[in-house]
Design an enzyme around this catalytic site. Structure first.
Site, PDB file in Angstrom:
ATOM      1  N   GLN A 192      -6.725 -46.822 -38.883  1.00 23.97           N
ATOM      2  CA  GLN A 192      -8.092 -47.026 -38.397  1.00 23.97           C
ATOM      3  C   GLN A 192      -8.088 -47.543 -36.966  1.00 23.97           C
ATOM      4  O   GLN A 192      -7.608 -48.646 -36.704  1.00 23.97           O
ATOM      5  CB  GLN A 192      -8.774 -48.066 -39.300  1.00 23.97           C
ATOM      6  N   GLY A 193      -8.637 -46.768 -36.057  1.00 17.61           N
ATOM      7  CA  GLY A 193      -8.679 -47.177 -34.661  1.00 17.61           C
ATOM      8  C   GLY A 193     -10.058 -47.655 -34.257  1.00 17.61           C
ATOM      9  O   GLY A 193     -10.805 -46.942 -33.570  1.00 17.61           O
ATOM     10  N   TYR A 194     -10.414 -48.847 -34.684  1.00 14.41           N
ATOM     11  CA  TYR A 194     -11.698 -49.440 -34.311  1.00 14.41           C
ATOM     12  C   TYR A 194     -11.510 -50.489 -33.219  1.00 14.41           C
ATOM     13  O   TYR A 194     -12.005 -50.350 -32.119  1.00 14.41           O
ATOM     14  CB  TYR A 194     -12.350 -50.109 -35.535  1.00 14.41           C
ATOM     15  N   SER A 195     -10.770 -51.582 -33.585  1.00 17.60           N
ATOM     16  CA  SER A 195     -10.711 -52.754 -32.705  1.00 17.60           C
ATOM     17  C   SER A 195      -9.989 -52.468 -31.398  1.00 17.60           C
ATOM     18  O   SER A 195      -9.051 -51.683 -31.347  1.00 17.60           O
ATOM     19  CB  SER A 195      -9.977 -53.898 -33.401  1.00 17.60           C
TER      20      SER A 195
ATOM     21  N   SER B 156      -3.633 -51.257 -38.124  1.00 13.60           N
ATOM     22  CA  SER B 156      -2.681 -51.407 -39.224  1.00 13.60           C
ATOM     23  C   SER B 156      -1.917 -50.116 -39.456  1.00 13.60           C
ATOM     24  O   SER B 156      -2.522 -49.046 -39.573  1.00 13.60           O
ATOM     25  CB  SER B 156      -3.404 -51.814 -40.509  1.00 13.60           C
TER      26      SER B 156
ATOM     27  N   GLU C  51     -14.909 -50.187 -46.524  1.00 11.22           N
ATOM     28  CA  GLU C  51     -13.763 -51.036 -46.221  1.00 11.22           C
ATOM     29  C   GLU C  51     -13.994 -52.448 -46.745  1.00 11.22           C
ATOM     30  O   GLU C  51     -13.110 -53.065 -47.336  1.00 11.22           O
ATOM     31  CB  GLU C  51     -13.522 -51.075 -44.701  1.00 11.22           C
TER      32      GLU C  51
HETATM   33  C1  FAD Z   1      -4.198 -58.052 -40.713  1.00  7.84           C
HETATM   34  C2  FAD Z   1      -5.220 -57.382 -39.882  1.00  7.84           C
HETATM   35  C3  FAD Z   1      -5.339 -56.012 -39.939  1.00  7.84           C
HETATM   36  C4  FAD Z   1      -6.255 -55.339 -39.135  1.00  7.84           C
HETATM   37  N1  FAD Z   1      -6.297 -53.987 -39.194  1.00  7.84           N
HETATM   38  C5  FAD Z   1      -7.107 -53.312 -38.344  1.00  7.84           C
HETATM   39  C6  FAD Z   1      -7.079 -51.904 -38.289  1.00  7.84           C
HETATM   40  O1  FAD Z   1      -6.316 -51.262 -39.011  1.00  7.84           O
HETATM   41  N2  FAD Z   1      -7.873 -51.261 -37.431  1.00  7.84           N
HETATM   42  C7  FAD Z   1      -8.739 -51.942 -36.629  1.00  7.84           C
HETATM   43  O2  FAD Z   1      -9.460 -51.300 -35.898  1.00  7.84           O
HETATM   44  N3  FAD Z   1      -8.810 -53.294 -36.644  1.00  7.84           N
HETATM   45  C8  FAD Z   1      -7.996 -53.988 -37.474  1.00  7.84           C
HETATM   46  N4  FAD Z   1      -8.030 -55.374 -37.494  1.00  7.84           N
HETATM   47  C9  FAD Z   1      -8.881 -56.050 -36.517  1.00  7.84           C
HETATM   48  C10 FAD Z   1     -10.060 -56.817 -37.096  1.00  7.84           C
HETATM   49  O3  FAD Z   1     -11.064 -55.944 -37.501  1.00  7.84           O
HETATM   50  C11 FAD Z   1     -10.526 -57.821 -36.034  1.00  7.84           C
HETATM   51  O4  FAD Z   1      -9.512 -58.762 -35.878  1.00  7.84           O
HETATM   52  C12 FAD Z   1     -11.813 -58.498 -36.395  1.00  7.84           C
HETATM   53  O5  FAD Z   1     -12.893 -57.621 -36.366  1.00  7.84           O
HETATM   54  C13 FAD Z   1     -12.117 -59.709 -35.496  1.00  7.84           C
HETATM   55  O6  FAD Z   1     -12.042 -59.397 -34.151  1.00  7.84           O
HETATM   56  P1  FAD Z   1     -11.190 -60.308 -33.141  1.00  7.84           P
HETATM   57  O7  FAD Z   1      -9.829 -60.410 -33.718  1.00  7.84           O
HETATM   58  O8  FAD Z   1     -11.344 -59.749 -31.811  1.00  7.84           O
HETATM   59  O9  FAD Z   1     -11.828 -61.746 -33.237  1.00  7.84           O
HETATM   60  P2  FAD Z   1     -13.101 -62.271 -32.456  1.00  7.84           P
HETATM   61  O10 FAD Z   1     -14.220 -61.310 -32.608  1.00  7.84           O
HETATM   62  O11 FAD Z   1     -12.723 -62.654 -31.080  1.00  7.84           O
HETATM   63  O12 FAD Z   1     -13.440 -63.566 -33.290  1.00  7.84           O
HETATM   64  C14 FAD Z   1     -12.857 -64.874 -33.071  1.00  7.84           C
HETATM   65  C15 FAD Z   1     -13.637 -65.885 -33.881  1.00  7.84           C
HETATM   66  O13 FAD Z   1     -14.983 -65.928 -33.409  1.00  7.84           O
HETATM   67  C16 FAD Z   1     -15.886 -65.708 -34.461  1.00  7.84           C
HETATM   68  N5  FAD Z   1     -17.065 -64.983 -33.978  1.00  7.84           N
HETATM   69  C17 FAD Z   1     -17.095 -63.870 -33.221  1.00  7.84           C
HETATM   70  N6  FAD Z   1     -18.359 -63.463 -33.013  1.00  7.84           N
HETATM   71  C18 FAD Z   1     -19.139 -64.362 -33.666  1.00  7.84           C
HETATM   72  C19 FAD Z   1     -20.542 -64.493 -33.840  1.00  7.84           C
HETATM   73  N7  FAD Z   1     -21.416 -63.615 -33.340  1.00  7.84           N
HETATM   74  N8  FAD Z   1     -20.980 -65.549 -34.572  1.00  7.84           N
HETATM   75  C20 FAD Z   1     -20.118 -66.433 -35.106  1.00  7.84           C
HETATM   76  N9  FAD Z   1     -18.800 -66.355 -34.972  1.00  7.84           N
HETATM   77  C21 FAD Z   1     -18.311 -65.333 -34.266  1.00  7.84           C
HETATM   78  C22 FAD Z   1     -15.096 -64.911 -35.465  1.00  7.84           C
HETATM   79  O14 FAD Z   1     -15.672 -65.011 -36.776  1.00  7.84           O
HETATM   80  C23 FAD Z   1     -13.738 -65.523 -35.364  1.00  7.84           C
HETATM   81  O15 FAD Z   1     -13.705 -66.688 -36.139  1.00  7.84           O
HETATM   82  C24 FAD Z   1      -7.123 -56.061 -38.284  1.00  7.84           C
HETATM   83  C25 FAD Z   1      -7.030 -57.447 -38.248  1.00  7.84           C
HETATM   84  C26 FAD Z   1      -6.093 -58.126 -39.026  1.00  7.84           C
HETATM   85  C27 FAD Z   1      -6.016 -59.608 -38.941  1.00  7.84           C
END
Ligand code: FAD
Lengths: 386, 377
Positions: free
Chosen positions: A134-137, A169, A252
């Site tokens: 999945q290429g989202y983040s 992932s 998901e």
């Molecule tokens: C093990 C693992 C597997 C993953 N696999 C994939 C994958 O296969 N494909 C993919 O695309 N992504 C994947 N991800 C990415 C995942 O979707 C993101 O890590 C997630 O969406 C959070 O984004 P971030 O890490 O940038 O954190 P941030 O968005 O920077 O968040 C940091 C903190 O701020 C808080 N926060 C942010 N915005 C708000 C708000 N508006 N209000 C309150 N709090 C807030 C968050 O809750 C968090 O506590 C994976 C992540 C992990 C850990």
């Protein structure tokens, strides 16, 4: 009590089939992430039993029990699916195949894909022949997912993709990626995103693994450098990707919420603790609470599946399932670590709980954080003001 | 191997109609206003409201058609209990229409039909100490020739002050702490030697200590078999636990609805307080708690309807979850209302107090969580 003869017959024949076809090593509770079969072109089966089990289940379409048979699925009704799950749980049969293709991309293609895309992609997913990631983040687009910057430029019969994804992932093991790309930089951020399928073997795609606190490297940075993507790989409308992205996220989230093996089919936590001879009132009390919450959460997954069957989509409530399930899973693993004491503090050894415990910390981050889930519930379900 | 179709946890059309009807009626009846008025007047029962409910068939929801009921089942009873909980509607529903109706099913048919009609009310007198526990029953029913003599006291019996009849769990053998030697008696409440003292319960409802001073009874008064009273009373207790759990779930939803309305309505710093993320997240967490509990409630009703004898795990799960959710719902309810939530003029306090009483009734969180763990092992 509703006794349904056809269903009773289905149960009997399913039980008999499973008894005959599920290899002994593919049964039994308490298996780790390492034993999961992910499939894909480059998949190395960990045992003959794992291969046989996948082949047999896939031949019946039971890796995707509810998908239509025309795409290789099992064509089962909700009631039959429940029976299959119950009968598998009864003998401790493992899930033959996980899960990004089956549980995330598949439902999105069934809903938004063209007929050609369904014919081409769904059957290999069922058979475990094609592994997806999945290429989202992206580095700048986490919780604020609609801020993705990876761009796809129109080049006649194909797109040219440039940019970077992160936390992808299994990108290094996958055959293909479904990605959110920006196709209109001038439109409001939600309205310039498209959903495309990209072959990971395409020229210009590269990955770099990232090591997790659990010691493993299941996820990667993924780079796109002038990657050619045929236009037929666009799913849905151009610039209409956000709706697909969100639909897929509801699946998901439901999957992550209910995904932890131990949660639904597992043994009672109180009996696990009982057998270990622990005599600690705090652990005992935590175990009671966790047991109650686990059973109630399992019923909630069932209730929402029943509701979906009755035509009421899960929709935004998937945020609730994800929030409740992942927080609960973390609570369970904290408890098991406390119960394990020093025997749970090593990387290897009996059960090797520590890596799994560390991995659960991600449950409330991946697929949207708990805070984001609470925000969705508050604004979309409770309709609290912005 | 079960051949049953796994029952859907979603409401059937009939159940949805029942819920709508109940909600509609209760919205018009304004039970909260009635409760406040009764509390102010020192009255603990609302016979008029119960008569109207009975006229709609609520008293007969678990009674077979031959005895004038609708036999809609425990899930349906739970739906009624939830709706009553939501509005804090006060009635002898759980004691009479759920517990007594379950205990009397297939036995004393004239009483059963009177219960189904709402003409006869019961209290279930089991506990003697501050926590729910059937086995510690000490109230003695001693044999005197071919009669019995009851001596002892039951504490904080719900609906005990106004009930027409009392199902009392007494000891005819064994010793307190043992499950054997218990016997259930079905007595009119004004029998000589029965003394009822109303307790000033925080929830303003009918609760009474009932003392038995040499009360005479005969074999005709025994429900079920002598010495096997647990078998006679357990199905009723189990059904009652499911109904109280449903009431608590409804109560939580009622308190929550008030809270969410307030979050949208009340302004501070020039904006609705519901726009503050801290409060949004607390509300969303609470809603999640309620959704998970709702599943346990639906499941308990289904399990009782499917096979009541094996439903204790489902029922204890429901009661434990409901108690936990209600605790959170009323605590957050007060907190998110600020000062107004602490005033007697505001209705939230009624929810707080009823939640505490209903949590203790027929077993609290710890009681039922321990049951769940034991039954799962
Ligand atoms: C093990 C693992 C597997 C993953 N696999 C994939 C994958 O296969 N494909 C993919 O695309 N992504 C994947 N991800 C990415 C995942 O979707 C993101 O890590 C997630 O969406 C959070 O984004 P971030 O890490 O940038 O954190 P941030 O968005 O920077 O968040 C940091 C903190 O701020 C808080 N926060 C942010 N915005 C708000 C708000 N508006 N209000 C309150 N709090 C807030 C968050 O809750 C968090 O506590 C994976 C992540 C992990 C850990």
């Amino acid at each position: 009590m509703v006794v349904d003869n056809a269903l009773a017959h289905f149960r009997a024949s399913t039980a008999a089939w499973l008894e005959e076809n599920c290899p002994e090593p593919m049964r039994g509770a308490g298996w780790s992430e390492d034993e999961i079969c992910w499939g894909g072109k480059r998949w190395q089966f960990t045992s003959d039993a794992q291969r046989v089990w996948l082949e047999r289940m896939a031949a019946k379409g039971w890796t995707a029990p509810r998908w239509p048979t025309e795409y290789g699925g099992g064509g089962l009704s909700r009631a039959q699916d429940k029976v299959l799950a119950e009968e598998m749980a009864r003998i401790g049969a493992r899930t033959p195949l996980e899960r990004i293709g089956l549980r995330m991309l598949g439902p999105a293609l069934l809903e938004f894909g063209s007929e050609a895309q369904k014919q081409r992609y769904l059957p290999p997913i069922v058979r475990g022949e094609m592994r997806w990631c999945q290429g989202y983040s992206e580095p700048g687009a986490g919780s604020d997912l609609a801020g993705v910057q990876t761009r796809a430029e129109d080049a006649g019969d194909h797109f040219v993709v440039n940019g970077q994804k992160v936390w992808t992932s299994y990108a290094d093991k996958a055959d293909a990626i479904f990605a959110l790309v920006r196709t209109d930089r001038d439109a409001p951020k939600h309205k310039g995103i498209s959903f495309v399928l990209i072959d990971m073997e395409s020229e210009g795609v590269s990955t770099r693994p990232i090591r997790l606190i659990s010691g493993k490297s299941p996820f990667c940075e993924t780079f796109f450098d002038d990657v050619r993507v045929p236009k037929e790989n666009l799913v849905g409308e151009l610039n209409g990707g956000w709706a697909i992205a969100k639909y897929l996220l509801t699946h998901e989230r439901e999957m992550i919420g209910g995904g932890a093996r131990g949660l639904l089919g597992g043994r009672a936590i109180s009996s696990i603790l009982g057998d270990s001879g622990i005599d600690d009132p705090v652990i005992a009390a935590d175990a009671l609470r966790t047991e109650v919450d686990t059973l109630a959460f399992g019923l909630t997954m069932e209730r929402y599946k029943d509701a979906a069957e009755a035509g009421q989509g899960v929709g935004d409530a998937s945020a609730m399932l994800k929030y409740a399930g992942t927080e609960l899973n973390k609570q369970r693993y904290d408890l098991m670590m406390a119960a394990g004491g020093s025997s749970a503090l090593t990387w290897d050894g009996e059960g090797a709980l520590a890596p799994e415990w560390l991995r659960t910390k991600a449950n409330s981050i991946e697929g949207g954080t708990s805070e984001v889930m609470l925000g969705i519930i508050a604004r979309r379900i409770l309709e609290l003001p912005a | 191997m079960s051949a049953a179709a796994p029952a859907s946890l979603v409401e059937t059309d009939d159940e949805a109609l029942l819920r709508d009807a109940a909600r509609g009626f209760l919205a018009g009846a304004d039970p909260l206003a009635r409760l406040r008025a009764m509390r102010d007047e020192g009255r603990a029962t609302d016979p008029e409201l119960w008569r109207e409910m009975a006229a709609m068939g609520w008293a007969g929801v678990l009674v077979d058609e031959a005895n004038g009921g609708s036999a809609m089942g425990h899930r349906a009873a739970g739906i009624l209990a939830e709706e009553m909980g939501r509005t804090l509607a006060l009635s002898p529903f759980t004691s009479s229409a759920v517990m007594a109706a379950t205990a009397l099913a297939g036995r004393a048919t004239d009483r059963l039909s009177a219960v189904a009609a709402g003409d006869l009310s019961y209290a279930i007198a089991v506990d003697e100490g501050p926590k729910h526990n059937l086995a510690t029953t000490a109230l003695a029913a001693s044999r005197v020739g071919n009669r019995y003599r009851l001596d002892g006291c039951k504490r904080f019996v719900a609906d005990g002050g106004a009930a027409d009849r009392i199902l009392v769990l007494a000891r005819t053998g064994g010793s307190p702490g043992g499950a054997d030697g218990l016997t259930v008696f079905d007595l009119e409440a004004d029998r000589a030697g029965i003394e009822r003292t109303r307790r000033d319960s925080i929830d303003a409802r009918d609760a009474a200590d009932i003392t038995f001073n040499g009360v005479e009874a005969t074999g005709d008064d025994v429900l079920g078999d002598e010495g096997n009273g647990l078998a006679a009373i357990a199905p009723a207790i189990r059904a009652g636990q499911a109904a109280v759990a449903a009431e608590l779930a409804g109560l939580s939803a009622g308190a929550f609805a008030m809270t969410v309305d307030y979050l949208k309505d009340r302004k501070q710093f020039g904006v609705p307080i519901g726009s503050f993320q801290a409060l949004q997240h607390r509300a969303a967490h609470l809603w999640t708690h309620m959704e998970v509990t709702a599943s346990a409630i639906a499941h308990a009703g289904r399990a009782l309807d499917d096979d009541a004898d094996t439903a204790q795990l489902a029922v204890s799960l429901a009661k434990a979850r409901a108690a936990d959710t209600a605790r959170l719902a009323v605590a957050e309810g007060v907190q998110m209302h600020g000062g107004i939530g602490m005033t007697d003029a505001h209705n939230m306090g009624f929810f707080v107090k009823r939640a505490r009483v209903a949590t203790e009734w027929l077993g609290d969180y710890g009681h039922h969580a321990a049951h769940v763990a034991r039954l799962r092992r």
